[in-house]
Design a protein around this motif. Structure first.
Motif, mmCIF file in Angstrom:
data_model
loop_
_atom_site.group_PDB
_atom_site.id
_atom_site.type_symbol
_atom_site.label_atom_id
_atom_site.label_comp_id
_atom_site.label_asym_id
_atom_site.label_seq_id
_atom_site.Cartn_x
_atom_site.Cartn_y
_atom_site.Cartn_z
ATOM 1 N N ILE A 28 22.278 1.098 -3.232
ATOM 2 C CA ILE A 28 21.874 0.397 -2.015
ATOM 3 C C ILE A 28 20.389 0.006 -2.128
ATOM 4 N N PRO A 29 19.948 -1.041 -1.433
ATOM 5 C CA PRO A 29 18.566 -1.515 -1.556
ATOM 6 C C PRO A 29 17.512 -0.440 -1.292
ATOM 7 N N LEU A 30 17.820 0.534 -0.431
ATOM 8 C CA LEU A 30 16.859 1.577 -0.089
ATOM 9 C C LEU A 30 16.369 2.324 -1.325
ATOM 10 N N PHE A 31 17.208 2.409 -2.352
ATOM 11 C CA PHE A 31 16.871 3.204 -3.533
ATOM 12 C C PHE A 31 16.635 2.346 -4.784
ATOM 13 N N HIS A 32 16.410 1.052 -4.610
ATOM 14 C CA HIS A 32 16.278 0.198 -5.796
ATOM 15 C C HIS A 32 15.083 0.585 -6.648
ATOM 16 N N THR A 33 14.038 1.141 -6.022
ATOM 17 C CA THR A 33 12.841 1.509 -6.792
ATOM 18 C C THR A 33 13.089 2.715 -7.688
ATOM 19 N N GLN A 34 14.176 3.451 -7.451
ATOM 20 C CA GLN A 34 14.471 4.605 -8.304
ATOM 21 C C GLN A 34 15.025 4.191 -9.666
ATOM 22 N N LYS A 35 15.350 2.921 -9.822
ATOM 23 C CA LYS A 35 15.832 2.436 -11.118
ATOM 24 C C LYS A 35 14.732 2.522 -12.180
ATOM 25 N N LYS A 36 13.476 2.648 -11.737
ATOM 26 C CA LYS A 36 12.381 2.755 -12.714
ATOM 27 C C LYS A 36 12.154 4.198 -13.165
ATOM 28 N N LYS A 42 -0.160 11.127 19.473
ATOM 29 C CA LYS A 42 -1.550 11.503 19.760
ATOM 30 C C LYS A 42 -2.238 12.183 18.577
ATOM 31 N N HIS A 43 -1.466 12.861 17.747
ATOM 32 C CA HIS A 43 -2.065 13.691 16.693
ATOM 33 C C HIS A 43 -1.476 13.357 15.332
ATOM 34 N N ALA A 44 -1.342 12.053 15.051
ATOM 35 C CA ALA A 44 -0.684 11.648 13.812
ATOM 36 C C ALA A 44 -1.559 10.730 12.978
ATOM 37 N N LYS A 45 -1.355 10.813 11.671
ATOM 38 C CA LYS A 45 -1.936 9.831 10.761
ATOM 39 C C LYS A 45 -0.858 9.410 9.772
ATOM 40 N N TRP A 46 -1.046 8.245 9.204
ATOM 41 C CA TRP A 46 -0.037 7.642 8.336
ATOM 42 C C TRP A 46 -0.653 7.334 6.987
ATOM 43 N N GLN A 47 0.055 7.714 5.934
ATOM 44 C CA GLN A 47 -0.411 7.413 4.576
ATOM 45 C C GLN A 47 0.688 6.681 3.818
ATOM 46 N N LYS A 48 0.284 5.574 3.186
ATOM 47 C CA LYS A 48 1.207 4.755 2.409
ATOM 48 C C LYS A 48 0.947 4.985 0.920
ATOM 49 N N PHE A 49 2.021 5.103 0.142
ATOM 50 C CA PHE A 49 1.917 5.288 -1.305
ATOM 51 C C PHE A 49 2.161 3.957 -2.003
ATOM 52 N N ASN A 50 1.209 3.529 -2.825
ATOM 53 C CA ASN A 50 1.354 2.278 -3.551
ATOM 54 C C ASN A 50 2.433 2.397 -4.626
ATOM 55 N N GLU A 51 3.093 1.266 -4.896
ATOM 56 C CA GLU A 51 4.107 1.178 -5.970
ATOM 57 C C GLU A 51 5.171 2.270 -5.833
ATOM 58 N N CYS A 52 5.675 2.426 -4.616
ATOM 59 C CA CYS A 52 6.602 3.519 -4.340
ATOM 60 C C CYS A 52 7.596 3.082 -3.269
ATOM 61 N N GLY A 53 8.824 3.633 -3.350
ATOM 62 C CA GLY A 53 9.858 3.317 -2.384
ATOM 63 C C GLY A 53 10.131 4.453 -1.414
#
Length: 268
Positions: free
Chosen positions: A158-166, A236-247
């Motif tokens: 499924i598209p959700l896991f396409h990055t795991q092909k690497k 109120k007490h959250a932060k968000w971190q994004k990982f580059n080149e990752c699914g």
């Protein structure tokens, strides 16, 4: 060890000493999901891994209502109480993240810090819930009709896991092998009882969360980045971190960085 909570057998493991850290895996996963991180995290924490109902070595009852996410959150409370734990840090991935969020809202006194990897508060409208429930029902019927192997063939593409092909072929084979350990009843009932369409929408309660929260998403998982961006504005007490080149499955695709970021968040 095996722990029976409200008539359901749960497989639970603990390792290390220190402030408790509860880990909740995703759909089709089990507690071995977290194996690469145990030596690192157990140096500072008592790490608790659970096979969620319908997965791994835990029971897969035939009663769909037993998989209701609020019922399972109550079971998680029972597991912590059985272990004599009054409060813990909680980390959940995908389905386990939805369970972790549900647990945090229903039993806030048990949660000190919360980490949600590629997780959602559910769907915002009844129409979205109804549509998703139909999708989950169809997929549940597909599993029952075709069995685990045919389902895994579908699920890993499924598209959700396409990055795991690497990932390395060995890593992909290990993930596939683990998915085969699940049962038809467990996975199909998990979709019906604990799927995104079946769970309550928590969007209007996000501001209630008192635990310091870290949202983690992979930049190539655009759907969950969009969700996290909306979530962090309501909390109120959250932060968000994004990982580059990752699914979607950050802990699988970038384990070293993931392990370090979790450790730093928990130690501050």
């Amino acid at each position: 060890m095996n722990v029976t909570i409200d008539g359901i057998l749960y497989h639970v493991d603990t390792i290390g000493k220190g402030f408790p850290l509860l880990l909740l895996h995703g759909f089709t996963g089990d507690s071995t999901t977290w194996k690469p991180f145990l030596s690192q995290w157990s140096q500072e924490h008592q790490v608790i891994t659970v096979d969620i109902i319908g997965h791994g070595k835990s029971a897969s009852p035939i009663e769909v209502e037993r998989y209701d996410i609020q019922s399972v959150a109550k079971d998680i409370k029972g597991i912590l109480e059985h272990l004599g734990i009054e409060q813990a840090n909680v980390l959940g991935y995908s389905m386990g993240g939805r369970l972790a969020l549900s647990f945090s809202l229903l039993y806030p006194q048990f949660v000190y810090k919360l980490i949600l990897e590629s997780a959602s508060p559910g769907l915002e409208t009844k129409q979205e819930q109804d549509n998703r429930r139909i999708q989950d029902t169809n997929l549940s019927q597909f599993i029952r009709k075709n069995g685990i192997e045919r389902f895994v063939d579908y699920w890993e593409n499924i598209p959700l896991f396409h990055t795991q092909k690497k990932l390395s072929l060995h890593m992909q084979q290990e993930i596939r092998k683990q998915r085969f350990e699940n049962s038809v009843i467990g996975l199909s009932n998990s979709l019906l009882g604990m799927g995104t369409g079946a769970q309550p929408s928590w969007w209007n309660r996000l501001q209630e969360l008192k635990a310091e929260t870290l949202l983690l998403t992979g930049e190539q998982d655009q759907k969950f980045c969009f969700i996290a961006e909306k979530m962090v504005k309501k909390m109120k007490h959250a932060k968000w971190q994004k990982f580059n080149e990752c699914g979607h499955a950050i802990h699988v695709e970038q384990p070293e960085k993931f392990g370090t970021i979790v450790s730093v968040f928990l130690s501050n």
